[in-house]
Design a protein around this motif. Structure first.
Motif: not given
Length: 169
Positions: A12-18, A20-27
Motif C-alpha cells: 500500500y502507498p506510504a500515505s496510507v501506511l502513515d 494506519v501508523s498514526a491510528a495505531i500510535s493513537a490506539k
C-alpha cells in the motif's frame, strides 16, 4: 512504526501506511473498526460455515465445480501464511480418479464481522473459476462482492489490530 508490524499492508502507498501508523500510535484503529463493523456473526461451526458458503456459491457461481468440504482451520494462517485456502484434492478410489474441491477458512474469521467472512469466502470461491490472482479473478470477486477491495483492506487492518493488540470483539 516498523514495516514488520504492518506486514498485512505491504504494497500500500506510504500515505496510507502513515495514516494506519498514526491510528495505531493513537490506539484508535480498534475504535475505527468497531464503529464500521460493530457486530460479529454467529457462523461458528463447520456445518454452518458450509451452509453459508453454499448459499453464496449458489447465488453467484451456480455453474462452478461442487465443493465437497468447507471447514474452519485453526492452523491455516500459521502453516500457509493464508487466511483461506482452496484446494483441489485428487484421490484414487479403485480404478477411478476422484477430484474434490475443498475450502479451508482461517479460524480467525469465527469471531470476525460477517463482512470479513464474506470477503474471504468470495475470494476462495473465485478460485473455483480462476486459479491465479489475475485481473479476471479480481473482476469475479467484485462481481460477487462489490466492496471487495475495501473489505480486503479492512480485513488487513483487522489482522494488524489482532497482531498488535489482540482480540477486538
Amino acid at each position: 512504526m516498523s514495516m514488520s508490524s504492518l506486514k498485512y499492508l505491504s504494497g500500500y502507498p506510504a500515505s496510507v501506511l502513515d495514516q494506519v501508523s498514526a491510528a495505531i500510535s493513537a490506539k484508535t484503529l480498534g475504535q475505527f473498526l468497531l464503529k464500521k463493523y460493530p457486530d460479529t456473526h454467529n457462523i461458528k461451526t463447520n456445518k454452518a460455515l458450509y451452509a453459508y458458503v453454499m448459499e453464496v456459491k449458489n447465488q453467484n457461481l451456480r455453474q462452478s465445480s461442487p465443493l465437497s468440504k468447507v471447514v474452519y482451520d485453526d492452523k491455516l494462517d500459521v502453516l500457509h501464511n493464508a487466511l483461506g485456502l482452496h484446494s483441489y484434492v485428487s484421490r484414487v478410489q479403485g480404478s477411478k480418479l476422484k477430484a474434490k474441491n475443498e475450502m479451508r477458512i482461517g479460524s480467525v474469521f469465527k469471531t470476525a464481522p460477517i463482512a470479513f467472512l464474506n470477503m474471504i469466502v468470495v475470494h476462495e470461491l473465485a478460485h473455483l473459476k480462476e486459479k491465479d490472482h489475475n485481473k479476471a479473478f479480481y473482476k469475479l470477486c467484485t462481481h460477487m462482492e462489490p466492496d471487495y477491495h475495501q473489505l480486503e483492506f479492512d480485513v488487513r487492518l483487522y489482522l494488524t489490530h489482532l497482531d498488535l493488540f489482540g482480540d477486538l470483539y
